[in-house]
Scaffold this motif. Structure first.
Motif, PDB file in Angstrom:
ATOM      1  N   GLY A 114     -26.121  68.410 -31.194  1.00  0.00           N
ATOM      2  CA  GLY A 114     -27.535  68.569 -30.876  1.00  0.00           C
ATOM      3  C   GLY A 114     -28.486  67.808 -31.770  1.00  0.00           C
TER       4      GLY A 114
ATOM      5  N   PHE B  49     -31.476  66.364 -29.906  1.00  0.00           N
ATOM      6  CA  PHE B  49     -32.462  67.389 -29.531  1.00  0.00           C
ATOM      7  C   PHE B  49     -33.494  67.546 -30.640  1.00  0.00           C
ATOM      8  CE2 PHE B  49     -34.194  71.573 -29.025  1.00  0.00           C
ATOM      9  CZ  PHE B  49     -34.225  71.777 -27.659  1.00  0.00           C
TER      10      PHE B  49
ATOM     11  N   PHE C 135     -30.219  80.813 -36.348  1.00  0.00           N
ATOM     12  CA  PHE C 135     -30.017  80.482 -34.938  1.00  0.00           C
ATOM     13  C   PHE C 135     -31.096  81.161 -34.113  1.00  0.00           C
ATOM     14  CE2 PHE C 135     -25.858  79.798 -36.700  1.00  0.00           C
ATOM     15  CZ  PHE C 135     -25.432  78.662 -36.047  1.00  0.00           C
TER      16      PHE C 135
ATOM     17  N   GLY D 153     -31.224  81.187 -26.865  1.00  0.00           N
ATOM     18  CA  GLY D 153     -31.587  80.395 -25.696  1.00  0.00           C
ATOM     19  C   GLY D 153     -31.177  78.944 -25.811  1.00  0.00           C
ATOM     20  N   HIS D 154     -30.951  78.350 -24.640  1.00  0.00           N
ATOM     21  CA  HIS D 154     -30.548  76.946 -24.622  1.00  0.00           C
ATOM     22  C   HIS D 154     -31.755  76.012 -24.647  1.00  0.00           C
ATOM     23  CE1 HIS D 154     -26.395  77.937 -24.023  1.00  0.00           C
ATOM     24  NE2 HIS D 154     -26.675  78.674 -22.977  1.00  0.00           N
TER      25      HIS D 154
ATOM     26  N   GLN E 264     -33.813  75.107 -30.515  1.00  0.00           N
ATOM     27  CA  GLN E 264     -32.782  74.881 -31.514  1.00  0.00           C
ATOM     28  C   GLN E 264     -33.474  74.594 -32.842  1.00  0.00           C
ATOM     29  OE1 GLN E 264     -29.107  72.323 -30.705  1.00  0.00           O
ATOM     30  NE2 GLN E 264     -30.320  70.994 -31.974  1.00  0.00           N
TER      31      GLN E 264
ATOM     32  N   CYS F 262     -21.517  82.009 -33.442  1.00  0.00           N
ATOM     33  CA  CYS F 262     -22.752  81.218 -33.396  1.00  0.00           C
ATOM     34  C   CYS F 262     -23.246  81.097 -31.958  1.00  0.00           C
ATOM     35  CB  CYS F 262     -22.524  79.823 -33.960  1.00  0.00           C
ATOM     36  SG  CYS F 262     -22.153  79.779 -35.696  1.00  0.00           S
ATOM     37  N   PHE F 263     -22.297  80.897 -31.054  1.00  0.00           N
ATOM     38  CA  PHE F 263     -22.679  80.746 -29.661  1.00  0.00           C
ATOM     39  C   PHE F 263     -23.294  82.032 -29.122  1.00  0.00           C
ATOM     40  CE2 PHE F 263     -21.689  80.561 -25.059  1.00  0.00           C
ATOM     41  CZ  PHE F 263     -22.485  79.477 -24.766  1.00  0.00           C
TER      42      PHE F 263
ATOM     43  N   LYS G   5     -26.840  82.182 -29.563  1.00  0.00           N
ATOM     44  CA  LYS G   5     -27.630  81.383 -28.626  1.00  0.00           C
ATOM     45  C   LYS G   5     -27.642  81.999 -27.233  1.00  0.00           C
ATOM     46  CE  LYS G   5     -28.961  77.645 -29.477  1.00  0.00           C
ATOM     47  NZ  LYS G   5     -30.276  77.284 -30.023  1.00  0.00           N
ATOM     48  N   ASN G   6     -26.497  82.535 -26.841  1.00  0.00           N
ATOM     49  CA  ASN G   6     -26.352  83.041 -25.489  1.00  0.00           C
ATOM     50  C   ASN G   6     -25.917  84.501 -25.582  1.00  0.00           C
ATOM     51  OD1 ASN G   6     -25.656  83.558 -22.852  1.00  0.00           O
ATOM     52  ND2 ASN G   6     -24.866  81.513 -22.500  1.00  0.00           N
TER      53      ASN G   6
ATOM     54  N   GLY H 200     -25.745  86.879 -23.569  1.00  0.00           N
ATOM     55  CA  GLY H 200     -24.984  87.523 -22.492  1.00  0.00           C
ATOM     56  C   GLY H 200     -23.522  87.132 -22.461  1.00  0.00           C
TER      57      GLY H 200
END
Lengths: 746, 323
Positions: B222, B225, B245, B248-249, B252, B308-309, B312-313, B315
């Motif tokens: 990223g 980004f 962190f 959401g996508h 960042q 870590c993921f 971000k997400n 769900g």
């Protein structure tokens, strides 16, 4: 005799039988990969139905139907007068026909064989069908790369792994689920086949493979604008090979064959036309073509001339070439023959360029840069196998290995800049991950020697230890593979399988609720309006209106005419009286708006409204100013505190007209913006020049009809004002006491 | 009656005399953007002689105003170009009386208080004809993405001056040009002199290998980004703890890229060792320990990545090891 036990005690099997078993296994693997690839793309068909998704696919579907019903030449000459009214669109010359031609060919073949399949089903299932071909192409590409690079052993394992990984990676599924009938559905397959043939032709140096590469390149050009990726990566590969001093006749033959044939053929696509010799995207390919000729000449001279003469000639030669080249480039640019420095060129390198100068590009979320989480989301554990594969490719820099490296670095750069280019990165990630996994499993799953030595000598601890270590490593990676399947299934099922035409939601009791407002409204349009009715809506819905309702639209997702889009945006953003003038000039019959305030559907027009304002502000800055739609404190409000510009805008009125009625006298709440309107204010939102024609079940789609001009030539707004004044206080009181039963379609 | 009008006119004149004259100012602050602080704002803003374009900012890093720092050079360049256009090119008439001024928060707290500001940056326009006081005649809206052109057109509309006055003048920086030339020349000479050594560096496979892997890891974690969006490096909670962190996508932080690229780098190293392990170690016991150790290491690393993921997400349903 098929098998026998020889005198040493080994089992000897007939080699043909072994080959047969191998072939059977290979077929079995491919069948399972294809099955996995196709079935994981069918979530949306099972959950909803066989339906075309989203926006662009609706246009492709409509074009395919046109192609199936007419002839190919008529299709290329198609002038579509039902879009971009009153301008129309030269559709045949402004689309990539590959997708439509593919499905119409399939349709005709099936019909010829005696299997008449509905064209809609072919369109819906085209992408999953091609995905299984993609995994075969992936296998061939990886096999070609690994089998010509001696250090990358275990070629078949790697190739099979990459095929399997490619089959279900979400990065590719995102564009190829059943129903997403878009150019990318077949383009990725073609991309891989082209690359496979390219690597093959560099390896063999045969004109045949070079010509085949050009053929598939042509097919790719006819299918997707992303063909430019191939146009640049092949020259770059050749250029780097030249820098490495790898020039040979194989490279020369394959590149020249590909470039000459491919360019000529790509120019046959009407939409591409003369771009290959004019635009900057194709300059690299042309430059490398010229460079190859020079290199060839130089290597010839080097063989024939004496060294001193050669050096002298070289200096003179390079000076002439440099001056002629640079002055030619400058002259051609000045004369306007070529355009090497267009906006798209800047937008790839300086990605802020588009954001500042082209609002319509900035308004599309696909052009956003990619955060790291998206990479993991779309590629799972391949993302950390990817650099390892690049590392292995460096161990022996054969020509195909250089190709993989060039593709990896360039592909990851482009994917990092733009989310949707993840699609072009996914294949090379699969190649690299396949190489890594193939190598790993070939070392760690190969327990033949250890088993036999352990069997022969039970005392030996060494082989036991080795066996154990191999099993541990293999087990973890088998687990990662299982996890990969789980991850891909979850991502596909949750993120990429929504048709966005039908929305899925949950009832309070947990059962599924399908929200089918779009189709309800489009069907209403189709059945209840005159066939030549013109429907004004924001450009997002242009293709859907054309495809589902079959009515004339003003702007659509093609976005070729920014001014026309801005005109529609201006009509939506200005007050009713000004909008009436614009709408009468445009000859509007109906206006369609998307409103999610009642059920909380966030992708509605009020949320997109700022883009309408921005785009029309770009053309009429003195009339429309984005600032006016924000309150003094910079908030975007739609309730009682909204600014006057907001309250008076046509879009606002169309969205919130009679909004209070849905709440039976209570204060209505906009569930998207989370703002409460007072009921008295909600009642004061009036419409004079338009009348409500249709509102769908959940109020997502609202359709209004533009009233006819008054017979006595009076202003419609004046009439409305007078009418409201004439309601005397008594009737008003009556009204408020009586609470009439509302004819709400809930 | 006559007396009264006399008094009135004197009363009107006094504030004008109190204020600073345009001529004195321009002789002092030639070609320079005027700085307004708590010490001089009363005098400057209460004048009837000249118009003021006032840029209110908070440039100190503690405030962390990104837009202020982005806009500062734009404003300065415009001001400098304006003065230059006025003087050397004689584009303006004699009664063009416009002053570019700016005010930074730490030096003019009082002024900011009086203006009741709660957010910066702001650009105010003070028209000389429109009364006295701190209330600006107009305010520039920071809405568009192309700030320079909107600011110019706004200024032209407010001041009724010719747009040519606001044309940007870019100064040719000769020292920089010379320096670049020197560097290029020096580099060229060094390359020619050490031709063989440079060639060895360029043709070194290891170097290119490292570079390619580095680029791949950077892009996939990223980095682009951050570059495009100018993201914040790290975010701090109200209680002083750091957020590494953000969910959401769509967003960042700079530190995310660093963490993730380190994780990917470790993965890469671990995998390479694991694959090449069997060639390196002859001892079976050592092989067992190292391969099992590496497997565990990779597993833990992967669990960290998945954790870590999850940040971000939210769900995401799968976990390896929960941290």
């Amino acid at each position: 005799m098929v098998s026998l036990i020889d005198n040493e005690g080994y089992l000897r099997v007939d080699p043909t039988l072994l080959k047969l078993v191998k072939l059977l296994l290979l077929t079995l693997i491919f069948v399972s990969v294809s099955f996995a690839a196709v079935s994981s793309r069918l979530f949306s068909v099972i959950r909803f139905e066989s339906i075309i998704h989203e926006f662009d696919p609706w246009f492709n579907f409509r074009a395919t139907k046109h192609l199936v019903n007419t002839s190919f030449y008529e299709f290329l000459n198609w002038f579509d007068d039902k879009t971009w009214y009153p301008l129309g669109r030269v559709t045949g010359g402004t689309l990539y026909p590959g997708l439509m031609v593919t499905s119409s060919v399939i349709y005709h073949i099936l019909k010829f064989v005696g299997l008449p399949v509905d064209i809609r089903n072919i369109c819906v299932l085209l992408a999953p069908a091609f995905s299984s071909i993609t995994s075969v192409a992936m296998y061939l590409l990886t096999l070609e790369v690994t089998s010509t690079t001696p250090t990358l052993k275990h070629k078949k394992t790697a190739a099979l792994f990459s095929a399997f990984l490619m089959g279900i990676t979400p990065g590719y599924i995102s564009r190829s689920v059943a129903g997403s009938y878009d150019n990318e559905a077949i383009a990725i397959t073609l991309l891989l086949v082209t690359f496979f043939l390219w690597v093959k032709s560099v390896n063999t140096g045969s004109i045949f493979y070079g010509a085949l590469t050009a053929m598939f390149y042509f097919y790719m050009v006819s299918a997707w604008g992303g063909y430019v990726f191939i146009t640049n990566i092949i020259p770059l590969h050749v250029f780097i090979l030249l820098l490495m001093g790898r020039f040979d006749y194989k490279i020369y033959t394959s590149y020249c064959t590909w470039y000459a044939l491919g360019t000529l053929m790509s120019m046959q696509i009407p939409f591409v036309g003369f771009l290959p010799i004019r635009s900057n995207d194709h300059m690299a390919a042309f430059g490398v073509f010229g460079l190859l000729q020079l290199v060839l000449l130089v290597s010839y001279l080097k063989d024939t001339l004496s060294p001193t003469k050669f050096v002298r000639l070289m200096f003179a030669f390079s000076a002439v070439v440099a001056t002629v080249g640079i002055s030619g480039l400058v002259l051609a640019t000045k004369m306007g023959w070529i355009a090497p420095w267009t906006g798209r060129f800047y937008s790839l390198w300086d990605t802020n360029y588009a954001k500042v100068h082209i609002p319509i590009i900035a308004s599309v979320s696909e052009h956003q840069p990619t955060p790291w989480s998206s990479f993991f989301f779309d590629l799972n554990f391949m993302i950390w196998l990817f650099p390892v594969g690049v590392y292995f490719c460096f161990q022996e820099l054969s020509n195909p290995a250089v190709f993989v490296i060039v593709y990896s670095v360039l592909g990851s750069y482009f994917a990092g800049v733009m989310v949707r280019l993840m699609l072009t990165l996914a294949p090379i990630v699969c190649v690299c991950a396949g190489i890594t996994l193939g190598r790993l499993f070939n070392i760690y799953l190969d327990v033949k020697d250890e088993l036999s030595s352990w069997w022969n000598n039970k005392e030996s601890q060494d082989s036991l230890f080795t066996l154990l270590s191999k099993m541990v490593v293999s087990a973890t990676f088998v687990f990662y593979l299982v996890f990969y399947v789980q991850h891909c299934t979850w991502v596909t099922s949750n993120a990429y399988s929504s048709p966005s035409v039908v929305l899925a939601s949950r009832n309070p009791d947990g059962s599924q609720l399908l929200i089918d407002d779009y189709r309800e409204a489009y069907y209403w349009l189709r059945m209840n309006t005159p066939e030549d009715a013109k429907v004004m809506a924001w450009w997002d819905y242009g293709y859907q209106i054309g495809g589902m309702a079959d009515r004339t639209t003003f702007v659509d997702n093609n976005t070729w005419n920014n001014t026309h889009i801005a005109t529609v945006g201006r009509a939506m953003a200005t007050s009713e009286d000004k909008a009436e003038v614009i709408m009468r000039q445009l000859d509007v019959d109906y206006v369609l708006v998307i409103f999610g305030g009642l059920i909380g559907y966030s992708g509605d027009d009020i949320n997109k409204f700022l883009w309408m304002v921005r785009i029309s502000e770009g053309i009429w800055p003195e009339e429309i100013s984005e600032r006016n739609y924000f309150t003094d404190r910079g908030a975007y409000r739609v309730d009682d505190l909204a600014t006057d510009a907001m309250k008076n805008s046509l879009m606002y009125k169309l969205s919130f007209y009679r909004f209070g009625d849905a709440y039976n006298g209570l204060d209505p709440v906009d569930r998207v913006r989370q703002q409460k309107l007072s009921s008295s204010y909600a009642k004061s939102i009036t419409l004079d020049v338009m009348e409500e024609a249709f509102t769908s079940e959940n109020w997502i789609v609202r359709i209004y009809k533009l009233k006819n001009r008054d017979n006595f030539g009076r202003d419609l707004i004046d009439i409305g004002k007078k009418d409201r004044k004439q309601q005397s206080k008594r009737t008003k009181r009556m009204l408020s006491r009586k609470k009439p039963t509302l004819d709400l379609r809930v | 009656m006559r007396f009264a009008s006399l008094l009135l006119s004197i009363g009107l004149l006094i504030p004008a005399c109190l204020g600073v004259r345009y001529e004195t100012l321009t002789s002092k602050y030639k070609k320079n953007i005027l700085k307004i602080t708590d010490a001089n704002y009363q005098n400057l803003l209460n004048n009837e002689d000249f118009d003021i374009v006032l840029y209110l900012t908070a440039s100190s890093p503690q405030v962390g105003c990104v837009l202020c720092n982005e806009f500062q050079p734009v404003f300065e360049q415009l001001a400098a170009s304006f003065y230059e256009n006025l003087e050397t090119h004689g584009l303006g008439s004699d009664d063009t009386k416009l002053i570019f001024a700016y005010s930074d928060f730490p030096d003019s707290r009082k002024l900011f208080q009086q203006l009741a500001l709660n957010n910066v940056p702001k650009v105010y326009y003070y028209n000389a004809q429109q009364g006295i006081g701190l209330k600006p005649s107009d305010e520039f809206m920071f809405m568009s993405t192309d700030l320079l052109s909107t600011l110019t057109s706004w200024l032209v509309a407010k001041t009724h001056l010719s747009p040519e006055l606001f044309n940007l003048r870019t100064k040719v920086n000769y020292t920089e040009l010379l320096l670049t030339f020197c560097i290029v020349f020096g580099l060229g000479v060094t390359i020619i002199l050490n031709y063989k050594r440079v060639l060895a560096i360029i043709t070194n496979k290891r170097g290119w290998q490292a570079l390619s892997i580095l680029l791949v890891i950077l892009f996939t974690s990223g980095y682009m980004f951050n570059l495009i969006r100018n993201t914040q490096y790290i975010r701090t909670n109200k209680d002083g703890s750091n957020i590494y962190f953000i969910g959401g996508h769509q967003a960042q932080l700079g530190v995310e890229t660093q963490i993730i690229s380190v994780i990917y780098g470790l993965f890469c190293a671990g995998m390479v060792i694991l694959v090449d392990l069997f060639k390196k170690f002859d001892n079976a016991k050592l092989r067992l320990f190292s391969s099992v150790g590496l497997s565990i290491g990779l597993f833990v690393l992967y669990s960290i990545l998945v954790t870590c993921f999850h940040a971000k997400n939210t769900g995401y349903p799968y976990w390896l090891l929960k941290f």
